[in-house]
Design a protein around this motif. Structure first.
Motif, mmCIF file in Angstrom:
data_model
loop_
_atom_site.group_PDB
_atom_site.id
_atom_site.type_symbol
_atom_site.label_atom_id
_atom_site.label_comp_id
_atom_site.label_asym_id
_atom_site.label_seq_id
_atom_site.Cartn_x
_atom_site.Cartn_y
_atom_site.Cartn_z
ATOM 1 N N VAL A 8 0.858 -1.184 0.000
ATOM 2 C CA VAL A 8 0.000 0.000 0.000
ATOM 3 C C VAL A 8 0.892 1.232 0.000
ATOM 4 O O VAL A 8 1.790 1.358 0.846
ATOM 5 N N THR A 9 0.683 2.130 -0.957
ATOM 6 C CA THR A 9 1.486 3.353 -1.019
ATOM 7 C C THR A 9 0.564 4.572 -1.057
ATOM 8 O O THR A 9 -0.589 4.501 -1.478
ATOM 9 N N PHE A 10 1.115 5.699 -0.595
ATOM 10 C CA PHE A 10 0.418 6.980 -0.634
ATOM 11 C C PHE A 10 1.352 8.014 -1.238
ATOM 12 O O PHE A 10 2.527 8.093 -0.852
ATOM 13 N N ASP A 11 0.832 8.801 -2.158
ATOM 14 C CA ASP A 11 1.650 9.791 -2.867
ATOM 15 C C ASP A 11 1.468 11.203 -2.315
ATOM 16 O O ASP A 11 0.382 11.573 -1.852
ATOM 17 N N ASP A 12 2.529 11.968 -2.396
ATOM 18 C CA ASP A 12 2.551 13.423 -2.250
ATOM 19 C C ASP A 12 2.748 13.927 -0.825
ATOM 20 O O ASP A 12 3.397 14.950 -0.618
ATOM 21 N N GLY A 13 2.162 13.274 0.172
ATOM 22 C CA GLY A 13 2.289 13.765 1.535
ATOM 23 C C GLY A 13 1.152 14.669 1.968
ATOM 24 O O GLY A 13 1.358 15.624 2.734
ATOM 25 N N TRP A 14 -0.063 14.383 1.524
ATOM 26 C CA TRP A 14 -1.228 15.192 1.879
ATOM 27 C C TRP A 14 -1.543 15.084 3.366
ATOM 28 O O TRP A 14 -1.413 14.022 3.974
ATOM 29 N N THR A 15 -2.011 16.183 3.954
ATOM 30 C CA THR A 15 -2.414 16.182 5.359
ATOM 31 C C THR A 15 -3.521 15.168 5.608
ATOM 32 O O THR A 15 -3.583 14.539 6.669
ATOM 33 N N ILE A 45 6.752 19.734 2.348
ATOM 34 C CA ILE A 45 6.676 19.475 3.786
ATOM 35 C C ILE A 45 6.446 20.794 4.526
ATOM 36 O O ILE A 45 7.109 21.793 4.257
ATOM 37 N N ASN A 46 5.505 20.781 5.443
ATOM 38 C CA ASN A 46 5.114 21.957 6.245
ATOM 39 C C ASN A 46 4.325 22.986 5.445
ATOM 40 O O ASN A 46 4.073 24.090 5.957
ATOM 41 N N ASP A 47 3.944 22.640 4.213
ATOM 42 C CA ASP A 47 3.145 23.562 3.406
ATOM 43 C C ASP A 47 1.681 23.359 3.773
ATOM 44 O O ASP A 47 0.888 22.802 3.030
ATOM 45 N N THR A 73 3.021 18.229 7.964
ATOM 46 C CA THR A 73 4.177 18.811 8.628
ATOM 47 C C THR A 73 5.247 17.735 8.800
ATOM 48 O O THR A 73 4.984 16.537 8.643
ATOM 49 N N GLN A 74 6.439 18.181 9.161
ATOM 50 C CA GLN A 74 7.510 17.224 9.451
ATOM 51 C C GLN A 74 7.082 16.275 10.575
ATOM 52 O O GLN A 74 7.340 15.064 10.511
ATOM 53 N N ALA A 75 6.432 16.809 11.601
ATOM 54 C CA ALA A 75 6.012 15.988 12.731
ATOM 55 C C ALA A 75 4.995 14.928 12.308
ATOM 56 O O ALA A 75 5.028 13.790 12.801
ATOM 57 N N GLN A 76 4.107 15.279 11.397
ATOM 58 C CA GLN A 76 3.112 14.307 10.947
ATOM 59 C C GLN A 76 3.751 13.192 10.132
ATOM 60 O O GLN A 76 3.381 12.016 10.269
ATOM 61 N N VAL A 104 -7.206 11.222 1.073
ATOM 62 C CA VAL A 104 -8.162 10.334 1.723
ATOM 63 C C VAL A 104 -9.135 11.172 2.548
ATOM 64 O O VAL A 104 -8.707 11.987 3.379
ATOM 65 N N GLY A 105 -10.424 11.004 2.308
ATOM 66 C CA GLY A 105 -11.422 11.710 3.103
ATOM 67 C C GLY A 105 -12.577 12.199 2.257
ATOM 68 O O GLY A 105 -12.661 11.918 1.059
ATOM 69 N N GLU A 106 -13.442 12.937 2.892
ATOM 70 C CA GLU A 106 -14.615 13.489 2.236
ATOM 71 C C GLU A 106 -14.518 15.010 2.193
ATOM 72 O O GLU A 106 -13.910 15.634 3.067
ATOM 73 N N ASN A 107 -15.091 15.594 1.172
ATOM 74 C CA ASN A 107 -15.184 17.052 1.060
ATOM 75 C C ASN A 107 -13.813 17.728 1.096
ATOM 76 O O ASN A 107 -13.604 18.748 1.745
ATOM 77 N N ILE A 108 -12.858 17.140 0.367
ATOM 78 C CA ILE A 108 -11.520 17.736 0.328
ATOM 79 C C ILE A 108 -11.092 18.015 -1.110
ATOM 80 O O ILE A 108 -9.921 17.940 -1.446
ATOM 81 N N GLY A 109 -12.054 18.318 -1.938
ATOM 82 C CA GLY A 109 -11.729 18.667 -3.310
ATOM 83 C C GLY A 109 -12.414 17.802 -4.342
ATOM 84 O O GLY A 109 -12.721 18.254 -5.443
ATOM 85 N N GLY A 110 -12.658 16.550 -3.990
ATOM 86 C CA GLY A 110 -13.387 15.677 -4.898
ATOM 87 C C GLY A 110 -12.653 15.327 -6.169
ATOM 88 O O GLY A 110 -13.272 15.004 -7.182
ATOM 89 N N GLY A 111 -11.331 15.384 -6.164
ATOM 90 C CA GLY A 111 -10.560 15.059 -7.343
ATOM 91 C C GLY A 111 -10.584 13.578 -7.650
ATOM 92 O O GLY A 111 -11.035 12.744 -6.848
ATOM 93 N N VAL A 112 -10.077 13.238 -8.835
ATOM 94 C CA VAL A 112 -10.092 11.851 -9.273
ATOM 95 C C VAL A 112 -9.232 10.975 -8.380
ATOM 96 O O VAL A 112 -9.470 9.770 -8.244
ATOM 97 N N TYR A 113 -8.226 11.560 -7.728
ATOM 98 C CA TYR A 113 -7.342 10.787 -6.867
ATOM 99 C C TYR A 113 -7.666 10.998 -5.392
ATOM 100 O O TYR A 113 -6.775 11.118 -4.550
ATOM 101 N N THR A 114 -8.943 11.047 -5.067
ATOM 102 C CA THR A 114 -9.404 11.129 -3.681
ATOM 103 C C THR A 114 -10.203 9.881 -3.350
ATOM 104 O O THR A 114 -11.102 9.493 -4.097
ATOM 105 N N THR A 115 -9.880 9.251 -2.223
ATOM 106 C CA THR A 115 -10.566 8.045 -1.773
ATOM 107 C C THR A 115 -11.301 8.342 -0.482
ATOM 108 O O THR A 115 -10.716 8.876 0.458
ATOM 109 N N ALA A 116 -12.572 8.021 -0.423
ATOM 110 C CA ALA A 116 -13.340 8.208 0.805
ATOM 111 C C ALA A 116 -12.773 7.335 1.917
ATOM 112 O O ALA A 116 -12.282 6.227 1.671
#
Length: 257
Positions: free
Chosen positions: A33-40, A66-68, A74-77, A210-222
């Motif tokens: 399982v991989t996740f791209d980009d580093g989204w909050t 990072i931290n954007d 963030t780095q801590a996350q 990952v989540g709801e109501n965060i843009g609804g892009g093609v690469y968003t998973t509920a």
């Protein structure tokens, strides 16, 4: 003669199970399982699900983001992922189209991302790389090989058996992947898992936000879909590995064969 024909027929049925030959398979099937980009949203919504099912993931981080906040972690996350045993890998500094860069710009994207991630998360970080937009060519691969041990691409042409890593197509610098998009159902993911299990292939899943109501892009998973997907992964019976672990396991198989 009839017994021989029956035996040969049985062998053909076994060899063609799942759409490509059993001989193509590794010693055992694997799933990553991989996740791209580093989204909050990965920290807020994906990490609890991974914890719930005890699944290690590979996090491909855009080091320049990072931290954007609030979009990126963030780095801590990110450290929170690292502390729980998840792999921290590189997704470049700025997520550019690598093939459009000058040699100097390409080198900077590769070296600076690795240096930053290792400075922040330790010397074992950033051994793997995922090319932005899954774009690569001979020149970018040559540069990647100098720094990284793996490169994750795409190479899924949409047919049933593409997007899987097998013994005959395996290339650590062209890791094949299944991108999970907003319309990808758990039933589809389960089908991919079933194919990997039947053929002893290595299945790599790629998620983004990952989540709801965060843009609804093609690469968003509920979040509830990710939960169902990860339950399927946990129940698969396949070895669940990070990219680095999977590549090391295949290298060990090859050395022992």
């Amino acid at each position: 003669m009839k017994k021989l024909l029956a035996l040969l027929t049985g062998m053909v049925l076994i060899l063609t199970l799942g759409g490509f030959t059993r001989a193509d398979g590794f010693d055992r099937g694997m799933i990553t399982v991989t996740f791209d980009d580093g989204w909050t949203s990965q920290h807020e919504n994906a990490l609890p699900v991974l914890d719930k099912y005890g699944i290690p993931a590979t996090m491909y981080i855009i080091s320049g983001s990072i931290n954007d906040q609030p979009a990126y972690m963030t780095q801590a996350q990110i450290q929170d992922f690292a502390d729980r045993g998840h792999e921290i890998a590189s997704h470049s500094v700025t997520h550019p189209h690598l093939r459009e860069l000058s040699p100097g710009q390409l080198n900077a994207e590769l070296t600076e991302s690795q240096a930053t991630l290792r400075q922040l998360f330790g010397p074992t970080a950033a051994t793997g790389f995922a090319s932005p937009y899954a774009e690569y060519d001979d020149a970018t691969l040559a540069a990647i090989r100098l720094l990284y041990t793996t490169q994750r691409a795409y190479d899924d042409d949409g047919t049933d058996n593409s997007g899987f890593n097998t013994r005959t197509n395996y290339d650590p610098y062209n890791l094949r992947v299944k991108f999970v998009e907003s319309g990808t159902t758990t039933a589809t993911v389960q089908g991919w898992i079933d194919t990997a299990k039947a053929t002893n292939a290595w299945l790599i899943l790629s998620y983004h936000e990952v989540g709801e109501n965060i843009g609804g892009g093609v690469y968003t998973t509920a979040t509830d879909v990710l939960d169902a997907d990860m339950q399927a992964v946990r129940n698969s019976g396949l070895d669940i590995v990070t990219v680095a672990q999977g590549a090391a396991g295949i290298a060990a198989q090859s050395a022992g064969s």
